[in-house]
Scaffold this motif. Structure first.
Motif, PDB file in Angstrom:
ATOM      1  N   ALA A  23       0.802  -1.219   0.000  1.00  0.00           N
ATOM      2  CA  ALA A  23       0.000   0.000   0.000  1.00  0.00           C
ATOM      3  C   ALA A  23       0.839   1.277   0.000  1.00  0.00           C
ATOM      4  CB  ALA A  23      -0.978  -0.009   1.174  1.00  0.00           C
ATOM      5  N   PRO A  24       1.891   1.398   0.832  1.00  0.00           N
ATOM      6  CA  PRO A  24       2.664   2.646   0.785  1.00  0.00           C
ATOM      7  C   PRO A  24       3.387   2.853  -0.538  1.00  0.00           C
ATOM      8  CG  PRO A  24       3.687   1.056   2.268  1.00  0.00           C
ATOM      9  CD  PRO A  24       2.339   0.515   1.917  1.00  0.00           C
ATOM     10  N   LEU A  25       3.882   1.776  -1.145  1.00  0.00           N
ATOM     11  CA  LEU A  25       4.508   1.887  -2.461  1.00  0.00           C
ATOM     12  C   LEU A  25       3.496   2.427  -3.475  1.00  0.00           C
ATOM     13  CD1 LEU A  25       6.772   1.287  -4.549  1.00  0.00           C
ATOM     14  CD2 LEU A  25       5.837  -1.031  -4.699  1.00  0.00           C
ATOM     15  N   TYR A  26       2.292   1.870  -3.464  1.00  0.00           N
ATOM     16  CA  TYR A  26       1.251   2.332  -4.380  1.00  0.00           C
ATOM     17  C   TYR A  26       0.842   3.771  -4.063  1.00  0.00           C
ATOM     18  CZ  TYR A  26       0.561  -2.143  -6.732  1.00  0.00           C
ATOM     19  OH  TYR A  26       0.725  -3.269  -7.507  1.00  0.00           O
ATOM     20  N   GLY A  27       0.869   4.130  -2.774  1.00  0.00           N
ATOM     21  CA  GLY A  27       0.577   5.511  -2.412  1.00  0.00           C
ATOM     22  C   GLY A  27       1.557   6.484  -3.047  1.00  0.00           C
ATOM     23  N   GLY A  28       2.841   6.122  -3.040  1.00  0.00           N
ATOM     24  CA  GLY A  28       3.836   6.975  -3.671  1.00  0.00           C
ATOM     25  C   GLY A  28       3.641   7.075  -5.169  1.00  0.00           C
ATOM     26  N   LEU A  29       3.279   5.966  -5.801  1.00  0.00           N
ATOM     27  CA  LEU A  29       3.057   5.969  -7.247  1.00  0.00           C
ATOM     28  C   LEU A  29       1.823   6.793  -7.619  1.00  0.00           C
ATOM     29  CD1 LEU A  29       3.856   2.209  -7.943  1.00  0.00           C
ATOM     30  CD2 LEU A  29       5.289   4.185  -8.523  1.00  0.00           C
ATOM     31  N   VAL A  30       0.774   6.705  -6.791  1.00  0.00           N
ATOM     32  CA  VAL A  30      -0.418   7.527  -7.039  1.00  0.00           C
ATOM     33  C   VAL A  30      -0.077   9.008  -6.883  1.00  0.00           C
ATOM     34  CG1 VAL A  30      -2.684   8.157  -6.123  1.00  0.00           C
ATOM     35  CG2 VAL A  30      -2.091   5.746  -6.440  1.00  0.00           C
ATOM     36  N   ALA A  31       0.711   9.333  -5.868  1.00  0.00           N
ATOM     37  CA  ALA A  31       1.109  10.730  -5.675  1.00  0.00           C
ATOM     38  C   ALA A  31       1.892  11.253  -6.870  1.00  0.00           C
ATOM     39  CB  ALA A  31       1.933  10.860  -4.394  1.00  0.00           C
ATOM     40  N   ASP A  32       2.704  10.410  -7.500  1.00  0.00           N
ATOM     41  CA  ASP A  32       3.441  10.822  -8.692  1.00  0.00           C
ATOM     42  C   ASP A  32       2.491  11.107  -9.849  1.00  0.00           C
ATOM     43  OD1 ASP A  32       5.772  10.476  -7.277  1.00  0.00           O
ATOM     44  OD2 ASP A  32       6.282   8.545  -8.177  1.00  0.00           O
ATOM     45  N   ARG A  33       1.437  10.294  -9.990  1.00  0.00           N
ATOM     46  CA  ARG A  33       0.511  10.434 -11.111  1.00  0.00           C
ATOM     47  C   ARG A  33      -0.475  11.590 -10.913  1.00  0.00           C
ATOM     48  NH1 ARG A  33      -0.078   5.911 -14.363  1.00  0.00           N
ATOM     49  NH2 ARG A  33      -1.418   7.284 -15.623  1.00  0.00           N
ATOM     50  N   LEU A  34      -0.865  11.837  -9.660  1.00  0.00           N
ATOM     51  CA  LEU A  34      -1.831  12.895  -9.354  1.00  0.00           C
ATOM     52  C   LEU A  34      -1.218  13.835  -8.314  1.00  0.00           C
ATOM     53  CD1 LEU A  34      -5.083  10.712  -9.124  1.00  0.00           C
ATOM     54  CD2 LEU A  34      -4.427  12.232 -10.997  1.00  0.00           C
TER      55      LEU A  34
END
Length: 455
Positions: free
Chosen positions: A281-292
């Motif tokens: 989940a935290p890895l995906y959180g960082g990737l979402v923050a990069d996209r949005l």
């Protein structure tokens, strides 16, 4: 209500069986007792008879201490033989191969996921749409090579939940085998076909519940079907007859693509990881923050705080079996890290250092029994509360602000259960704690005082 998928009902959600590393009993999720209905559904008597026959079959095939099913007002509970923790994986697998068809033959057919059609959007009454199945195709697939599907629920386009569901994990020919029914074995979900986020719709998935802080959010629901905690990108041959596609990161990336394209105006994205899904989940959180980059990103992980940073585990499983290390983003803070340094607590640290604006939060039960057995099967410290406290301290010491709620007792899973609405610790309910987090006014950390370690 008797579940429509009455298998062993045990998608192993305490992350790893890890029999490849240490042959020992897996930590599988116990069967869930469902809410009693007003009247028994069609076929209830047949299912109950099959459940008793299944129990006797297991006893006749070496699981001599397996209990009969329990009933309560029409509900039915079937336990996992792995939860007895008195038999090896091999003994259980042999008995299951004989007895599982009894349950499979009595199960009602699985209905397909509700489909809003036409690309989602509002429902007929102008309110939120129903769940819509999204099959991205391309390189996305489940462990057995079948199609991967995730689900979309359109509601508020500015507030979105990316829900990473637990689905177990596997590491060898026994734990990775495509056994069981509807794509679920005792160890993991290997095909997404029987999944449906709208059924039974409990916990935060009960979107009609008045106290649900996520009721108005849009959802992108990602079920796990690759045995790798949404981290993998590797094809692994475990035996001449068993090749597994550890494709979780590819599948999860497709869901992130959908979220970014379908909800470009999101101002808040909440990445919710349930048990195994909370690992990544935290890895995906960082990737979402990069996209949005203009959206507030909140990460809520539930059920993996007990996993230590163990270099052998990191290399042997996350890297060599699943190929997870090759998927680590090229953030500046990641430069120079080796596979051995990419432990499970490290995901929180690296994502938090990469983007300090991400709100990080974690929930755990102090003595999750599934977690303890999984740790001990690896020869690791099974005192889950001690590991949770140590990991929380290490993450904070690295400079990442982590909000935590550690509940007393030996529960396992809460996000998709009715208990989500009543769980309380120190006078603070989990619902109000999460609601405050979403509102940008987080409450103090909650930690049990009398943590009620089981005797």
């Amino acid at each position: 209500m008797i579940p429509r998928r009455i298998l062993l009902l045990i998608a192993c959600t305490s992350l790893f069986a890890l029999a490849a590393a240490v042959p020992a009993a897996s930590a599988a999720e116990a069967g869930e007792t469902s809410t009693p209905p007003d009247s028994p559904p069609p076929g209830a008597d047949e299912l109950l008879d099959a459940a008793f026959e299944y129990a006797q079959c297991l006893r006749d095939n070496g699981i001599d201490d397996y209990p009969d099913p329990r009933t309560d007002g029409g509900g039915l509970e079937i336990s996992s033989p792995l939860d007895l923790n008195t038999h090896t994986n091999e003994e259980v697998a042999v008995a299951q191969s004989v007895c599982e068809p009894i349950l499979a033959s009595a199960a009602p057919p699985v209905e397909p996921p509700p489909d809003a059609g036409g690309g989602g959007g509002a429902g007929a009454d102008g309110g939120p749409s129903e769940w819509e199945a999204i099959t991205p195709g391309g390189d996305c697939e489940c462990a057995d090579g079948s199609e991967f599907t995730f689900w979309d629920r359109d509601a508020d386009p500015t507030r979105v939940v990316l829900y990473l569901d637990g689905g177990g994990a596997c590491t060898d020919a026994l734990t990775c085998a495509f056994t069981g029914s509807n794509g679920e074995s005792d160890f993991y979900t290997w095909s997404i076909g029987g999944k449906d986020p709208g059924f039974p719709g409990r916990g935060i998935l009960d979107l009609d519940h008045a106290d649900n802080p996520f009721a108005e959010h849009s959802f992108v629901f990602v079920g796990s079907c690759t045995g790798d905690a949404d981290l993998g990108d590797s094809t692994h041959e475990y035996s001449p007859d068993l090749t597994v596609e550890h494709n979780g990161f590819v599948n999860g990336s497709a869901a992130i693509d959908h979220l970014a394209e379908h909800f470009p105006d999101a101002t808040q994205v909440v990445v919710v990881g349930n048990t195994g899904g909370s690992v990544s989940a935290p890895l995906y959180g960082g990737l979402v923050a990069d996209r949005l980059p203009d959206a507030e990103v909140i990460v809520i992980g539930a059920g993996s705080g007990h996993w230590p940073d163990d270099p052998d585990l990191n290399v042997a499983v996350l890297d060599e079996l699943w190929g997870a290390y090759g998927n680590m983003p090229d953030w500046d803070v990641n430069e120079g890290l080796t596979a051995g340094e990419w432990g499970i607590p490290r995901f929180w640290i690296q994502a938090g250092l990469h983007d300090p604006g991400i709100v990080m939060a974690r929930f755990d039960f102090a003595y999750d029994p599934n977690a303890g057995r999984a740790l001990e099967s690896l020869g690791l410290d099974g005192t889950t509360l001690g590991n949770i406290d140590a990991n929380d301290a290490a993450i904070e010491a690295a400079g990442v602000d982590l909000h935590t709620f550690t509940a007393a007792g030996d529960g396992h899973r809460v996000l998709e259960r009715d208990d989500f609405y009543v769980l309380e610790e120190g006078g603070v309910t989990l619902v109000e704690w999460l609601a405050a987090l979403l509102a940008g006014d987080p409450l103090d950390d909650v930690r049990c005082v009398d943590c009620a370690a089981p005797s």
